[in-house]
Structure formats: C-alpha cells, structure tokens
Design a protein around this motif. Sequence first.
Motif, PDB file in Angstrom:
ATOM      1  N   GLY A 159      13.791  10.080   7.083  1.00 39.55           N
ATOM      2  CA  GLY A 159      13.213  11.601   7.642  1.00 39.55           C
ATOM      3  C   GLY A 159      11.760  11.599   7.996  1.00 39.55           C
ATOM      4  O   GLY A 159      11.196  10.636   7.569  1.00 39.55           O
ATOM      5  N   GLY A 160      11.408  12.458   8.343  1.00 33.84           N
ATOM      6  CA  GLY A 160       9.842  12.665   8.666  1.00 33.84           C
ATOM      7  C   GLY A 160       8.934  12.682   7.556  1.00 33.84           C
ATOM      8  O   GLY A 160       9.381  13.232   6.264  1.00 33.84           O
ATOM      9  N   ALA A 161       7.973  11.992   7.771  1.00 33.16           N
ATOM     10  CA  ALA A 161       6.864  12.016   6.762  1.00 33.16           C
ATOM     11  C   ALA A 161       7.095  11.308   5.648  1.00 33.16           C
ATOM     12  O   ALA A 161       6.558  11.518   4.237  1.00 33.16           O
ATOM     13  N   VAL A 162       8.111  10.398   5.567  1.00 29.17           N
ATOM     14  CA  VAL A 162       8.361   9.307   4.394  1.00 29.17           C
ATOM     15  C   VAL A 162       7.461   8.467   4.251  1.00 29.17           C
ATOM     16  O   VAL A 162       6.763   7.877   5.103  1.00 29.17           O
ATOM     17  N   ARG A 163       7.076   7.938   2.741  1.00 29.51           N
ATOM     18  CA  ARG A 163       6.285   6.898   2.551  1.00 29.51           C
ATOM     19  C   ARG A 163       7.183   5.865   1.696  1.00 29.51           C
ATOM     20  O   ARG A 163       7.792   6.067   0.955  1.00 29.51           O
ATOM     21  N   ILE A 164       7.030   4.684   2.254  1.00 30.03           N
ATOM     22  CA  ILE A 164       7.762   3.655   1.866  1.00 30.03           C
ATOM     23  C   ILE A 164       6.483   2.454   1.416  1.00 30.03           C
ATOM     24  O   ILE A 164       5.847   2.036   2.125  1.00 30.03           O
ATOM     25  N   GLY A 165       6.633   2.131   0.193  1.00 28.82           N
ATOM     26  CA  GLY A 165       5.770   1.388  -0.469  1.00 28.82           C
ATOM     27  C   GLY A 165       5.458  -0.326   0.072  1.00 28.82           C
ATOM     28  O   GLY A 165       6.620  -0.593   0.490  1.00 28.82           O
ATOM     29  N   ALA A 166       4.620  -0.831  -0.377  1.00 23.38           N
ATOM     30  CA  ALA A 166       4.623  -2.309   0.084  1.00 23.38           C
ATOM     31  C   ALA A 166       5.552  -3.183  -0.838  1.00 23.38           C
ATOM     32  O   ALA A 166       6.029  -2.697  -1.771  1.00 23.38           O
ATOM     33  N   PHE A 167       6.195  -3.893  -0.050  1.00 30.76           N
ATOM     34  CA  PHE A 167       7.343  -4.793  -0.736  1.00 30.76           C
ATOM     35  C   PHE A 167       8.470  -4.147  -1.153  1.00 30.76           C
ATOM     36  O   PHE A 167       9.517  -4.793  -1.798  1.00 30.76           O
ATOM     37  N   ALA A 168       8.782  -2.761  -0.517  1.00 32.00           N
ATOM     38  CA  ALA A 168       9.913  -1.999  -0.988  1.00 32.00           C
ATOM     39  C   ALA A 168      10.931  -2.422   0.013  1.00 32.00           C
ATOM     40  O   ALA A 168      11.023  -2.975   0.834  1.00 32.00           O
TER      41      ALA A 168
END
Length: 218
Positions: A159-168
């Motif tokens: 969805g909008g404005a989701v943050r996915i971390g490095a190496f996830a």
Amino acid sequence: MPVAQTRTTPKLVIYGCGGHGKVVADIALTRGLSVEGFVDDKAPEGGRVLDLPILGGATWLEARRSNVRVALGIGENQARCRVYELCERLGIIPLTLIHPTAAVASSAQLGAGVVVMAQAVINPDARVANGAIINSGAIVEHDCEIGAFAHLSPNATLGGAVRIGAFAHLGLGASVLPGKAVGDEAVVGAGSVVLTDVPPRVVVVGVPARVKRQREDR
C-alpha cells in the motif's frame, strides 16, 4: 597521421545463471540488448543457459572489467549484495533493468542494479534502493521506500507509503497495508498480510502476519 581509435561498446553479462538469472537475461533480451553470456562462480565454464555461454566467474569479470556491463542475476539478497560490492571494487556500476511491460512512474526513483520484472507496478514518488528486486506482478504504491537488496516476490503488494528495510524479503503474494514498515532483513511469508510494523530480522507468517521466529542466518 595518427589513426583514430574507436571505442567498443561494453558487453553485457548476467552475474548468476540460475532461475533468477534466466529471467534477468530474458528482460535484457526483450529490451533489445545484446547479452554476451553469464558469469557464475559455481557453474561450469563452457556450459550454456538459454543458449548463452557461461563465461567464467569473478576472475573472468576482473580480467575484463574495462569493457563489461553487469546485470545482477542472483535472487538471494546477501549473495546479490556481495556481487554488487565486487562490481563496485572493479569500477562497474550494475545495470538497472526494467521489463517493457512494467509500469514505472516518471517520479519514481530506482537505484543501480535494480531489476523490475514483467507486469510490476511502481507508482509515483516511490524509491527503490540499489540492488533491490521488484518481481513479476509486484505492486509498489505511491511514496513507498524499498531498501537496498530487498526482494519483493511475484504478486507482492505494498500500500501507499510502506517502508521495506534493506535485505528484507516478501514472499509470493504477501501484502503490506499502507503506512506500515517491514524491518531490515525481515521475511514476510507467502500470502501473509502485514497489518502492523514488522521488526528487523524476524520471520512473520499468516493473516494477520505474526512473528514465527527470529532469523539466525546471515
């Protein structure tokens, strides 16, 4: 009278000749790029994949660094990062590849070495950091942030404005609700739905997604 020197076009190679590498090579070919072959440290030199030769491993690349472009064909996040770092040491900037059927907004920002596969969507003001994979049919909505060397599997949806971390890593068909965050090196299981923020280095599964265990691998 001096003879004019002509510059040769750098040859494109795909680093990694497994299943993911095949898809990356197909994207390059679909875009009309000429692929010289594959580089792989574990596959036997002289073999063929997609009727393209396996040229060698890291030593082959090092010897030809001045006339080679590289696309990252490795699906595992940490291994892909190691190849990216090798390229950096050799002065090679990994190529960003976008399948012609993908929809990428003009305001989206893609880092070096990103691969966007068939039917994927990246909407306005999304940012995808170096070496990330947006796999077939994945949807990255507006204002999302995808960390370096993260992997969104086929049909994953943000969805909008989701943050996915490095190496996830988001599994097949996983979904993350607007505004939520998935921490660095976390894994979201296939078909899971993330309703609350996911801490770093955990594995979450289910609907709603719940922590199953801590990650121990590096």
